[in-house]
Design a protein around this motif. Structure first.
Motif: not given
Lengths: 283, 283
Positions: A140-141, A184, A216, A219, A273-278, A280-283, B196-197, B200, B222-224
């Protein structure tokens, strides 16, 4: 490096896990626990998290390093008190989720340089000594704030300890820390608390929640179990940043609401779809 | 019991995992995959999720059981079509996250009794055949709706299958299902998409999110990552219930906002302690 005596103030989830990590990495010989709760001290002794307990003054005077892991409002009060007991050989560090109030409170203290403002970014929704776990901080950071205001030896000791227990270091000033932490971390907790209240309000049948809760839901709502006494002071100290991101979050939710009300499913698709872009950061 | 031929329509996360579960429990001899995406069919064949592929009509006619795991709007269209190919020996079941629209669409169909409305409550944020996993449904609940509208043999077959793959059965009518699903599952997804939005939008520094994201943020967001094409039709079909719980959620968030704006930290503590009560249900 092995430190003779370390005082940990607050022997709960974070303090207890830090104690375990110090022992595991052979960084501390003797760990002194200080806690407002007698019960917590007893548990921490029984669990072997700490070796002994002393009064705050005696503990500080006996120690080389004092580490605070208590609610962020109590941190300000207790640190102001314990700074009266330290010399220029002591090192003081804290693990609080907000940094600006504390750094501001200490800015004119003659021994400010003995203090290192840190935020090891690890936690769970549990609390108390029994929540302490081994290997907690690994991978962790750890944010170190305003490092130029700490003495080189104090800073280097804390850097060494955090690296040794498996953390990577991130540097920023206290103001930036509080802003990013709101975006965050703090907003996630508000979201989760509010989601729990939403579901408990709407869903009067506990059985239905229990039966239908999938991974889901679990979490998303996990953080809602987090300790209230710890989180209220965080939100209070970081009020402006939290309000800023909370307003944005309410606005984002209203976009989803408006899409449904207006049957605008193209825009709803876009929002998701915008939300899905997360990812790219959180694998 | 071993079924000669099973058709799975939609060989993604759910259909693929269901195929694996059928094979593992030796419930199906031959699995026929049908999917609008040629690429998904190729992947499902390569991964061994399905044994062959046929046109919808040929697949249905060859099969004893037809299982649909496609977006809930497509389910209505495809099921209406395939009901034209079945006889009173076939069994049709779906895995959709909404049940009322589908049950309403089929209510006057002469072969309605061959259909069993089911919702195995399992999923992940991933999608596609490569997201299919072994042992997916174990320990989770499967909701069976309006069971009195299904033929006894069809119902019993589906009950047998779901139990065999490790699920426990919950019965309710389609309307109650959609209400509870909105409260317990659908709102979590909206919360997570909106979070997520929010992040971002506010946090323009990807690095800061990446560095500071703790386990808490990750689990809330996660669900995003969930598939937009799957979720838009769910929200559309369950619009009234979702709007109802979304309005409540926005109201709950506004309580947190108001506490901060008015510095009412006693009430903030109360709100968080209320949220903590979720742990009486979600361990």
């Amino acid at each position: 490096m092995i430190i003779e005596n370390v005082t940990i103030i607050g022997v709960g989830l974070i303090g207890g896990s830090f104690a375990l990590a110090l022992k595991e990495q052979q960084l501390a010989k003797n760990i002194i626990g200080v806690d407002a709760s007698e019960i917590n001290i007893e548990k921490a002794l029984a669990l072997g998290l700490i070796d002994e307990t002393l009064s705050l003054e005696d503990a500080v005077k006996k120690s080389d390093l004092i580490f605070l892991a208590i609610p962020v409002d109590a941190t300000v009060t207790v640190i102001e008190k314990l700074m009266g007991f330290i010399t220029s050989d002591h090192i003081v560090a804290d693990a609080g989720s907000t940094k600006l109030s504390l750094c501001n409170a200490l800015q004119n203290h003659p021994l400010r340089k003995r203090f290192v403002a840190t935020h090891p970014m690890w936690g769970t929704e549990h609390s108390g000594p029994e929540a302490a776990v081994s290997g907690a901080f690994k991978g962790k950071a750890c944010v170190i704030c305003d490092k130029e205001n700490s003495a080189q030896d104090a800073l280097e000791t804390m850097e060494f300890i955090y690296k040794k227990i498996g953390m990577h270091l991130v540097y920023m000033n206290a103001q930036a820390h509080d802003l990013h932490a709101a975006y965050v971390s703090h907003i996630s907790h508000i979201t989760s608390f509010a989601l729990a209240n939403t579901v408990l309000e709407k869903e009067r049948e506990d059985d239905a929640i229990f039966e239908l809760a999938s991974g889901g839901f679990e979490s998303t709502v996990r953080l809602a179990k987090s300790n209230a006494a710890m989180w209220v002071p965080i939100f209070k100290q970081n009020k402006e940043n939290v309000l800023d991101v909370l307003n944005e979050h309410i606005m984002q939710l209203k976009k989803f609401k408006s899409c449904l009300e207006k049957d605008n499913y193209d825009y709803l698709l876009e929002l998701i779809e915008d939300a899905n872009k997360i990812s790219r950061i959180i694998k």
